[in-house]
Design a protein around this motif. Sequence first.
Motif, PDB file in Angstrom:
ATOM      1  N   ALA A   1       4.178  27.377  22.241  1.00  7.45           N
ATOM      2  CA  ALA A   1       3.174  28.419  22.466  1.00  7.45           C
ATOM      3  C   ALA A   1       3.389  29.098  23.809  1.00  7.45           C
ATOM      4  O   ALA A   1       3.228  30.318  23.937  1.00  7.45           O
ATOM      5  CB  ALA A   1       1.770  27.826  22.383  1.00  7.45           C
TER       6      ALA A   1
ATOM      7  N   LYS B   1       0.289  27.321  27.909  1.00 11.89           N
ATOM      8  CA  LYS B   1      -0.675  26.465  27.232  1.00 11.89           C
ATOM      9  C   LYS B   1      -0.259  25.023  27.472  1.00 11.89           C
ATOM     10  O   LYS B   1       0.830  24.608  27.064  1.00 11.89           O
ATOM     11  CB  LYS B   1      -0.741  26.784  25.734  1.00 11.89           C
ATOM     12  CG  LYS B   1      -1.443  28.092  25.425  1.00 11.89           C
ATOM     13  CD  LYS B   1      -1.715  28.254  23.942  1.00 11.89           C
ATOM     14  CE  LYS B   1      -2.511  29.523  23.661  1.00 11.89           C
ATOM     15  NZ  LYS B   1      -2.790  29.697  22.220  1.00 11.89           N
TER      16      LYS B   1
ATOM     17  N   THR C   1       1.514  31.147  16.939  1.00  6.66           N
ATOM     18  CA  THR C   1       0.474  30.207  17.403  1.00  6.66           C
ATOM     19  C   THR C   1      -0.750  30.309  16.500  1.00  6.66           C
ATOM     20  O   THR C   1      -0.911  31.280  15.761  1.00  6.66           O
ATOM     21  CB  THR C   1       0.057  30.503  18.843  1.00  6.66           C
ATOM     22  OG1 THR C   1      -0.445  31.829  18.919  1.00  6.66           O
ATOM     23  CG2 THR C   1       1.219  30.327  19.782  1.00  6.66           C
TER      24      THR C   1
ATOM     25  N   ASP D   1       1.958  22.493  25.193  1.00  6.83           N
ATOM     26  CA  ASP D   1       2.491  23.214  24.025  1.00  6.83           C
ATOM     27  C   ASP D   1       3.585  24.165  24.487  1.00  6.83           C
ATOM     28  O   ASP D   1       3.333  25.339  24.794  1.00  6.83           O
ATOM     29  CB  ASP D   1       1.361  23.973  23.323  1.00  6.83           C
ATOM     30  CG  ASP D   1       1.767  24.482  21.945  1.00  6.83           C
ATOM     31  OD1 ASP D   1       2.982  24.665  21.717  1.00  6.83           O
ATOM     32  OD2 ASP D   1       0.874  24.717  21.105  1.00  6.83           O
TER      33      ASP D   1
END
Length: 220
Positions: A190, A184, A220, A187
Amino acid sequence: MLIFSKINVLSSFGREANNLLVTHDSASERLVALFPGANNTCESPLLYYAREVALQAGCDVLSVEYGYSRAGLAFAGEMFAPSLEESVEALRLCRLEKYSRVSFIGKSLGTLIAGEAAKRFPGADIKFLFLTPVPSSIPYIKGDCTVIYGTADRHFSEADAARIPDDPRIKRLVLPGAGHSLEKEGDCAASLGILGLVCEAYETFLRGDGRKFQSEPSNT
């Protein structure tokens, strides 16, 4: 104890492809072959951890290297055929036929090379894990196999995913918001959670126990 060796295949790109073979000191009946994407190697996180999970499961592991990559070249379409031949030769040299259970894990372009390479070993019972497949590999996604992809993959659209047969033997791990590297963007936490899910999917695939996949990291 693990034994590390190289299976060297002369490449048409002027360099030897150095395919890493990791075996156990006690003979294993299981082989996992890893096929990287177009412009990465089996040292990228997704395939590095696939190798680690497979070794912990008692499998020998062949990490395929493409000759054009060893030569420092970017992939182009005409490189597919020689890369396929080099991969098949590496599988022959590691004596694929001596293993009773064989698994192919391909990433991106590697899903297509894995599917084509399997045709050269018609007597082998090969199970497939398709990691971020490309659209041209969809005809190989059939029967008892696993496919993992993200919903934000620019190279594999929702329409492509809809072409995968509706077959309960095909196990899917669909990762919301994950791109072609199953990350992601922006992030890291995540992305690491996704990597954990993928490693769990590797374990399930190698066990062959048919469990359902969790589709989203718990953090998440």
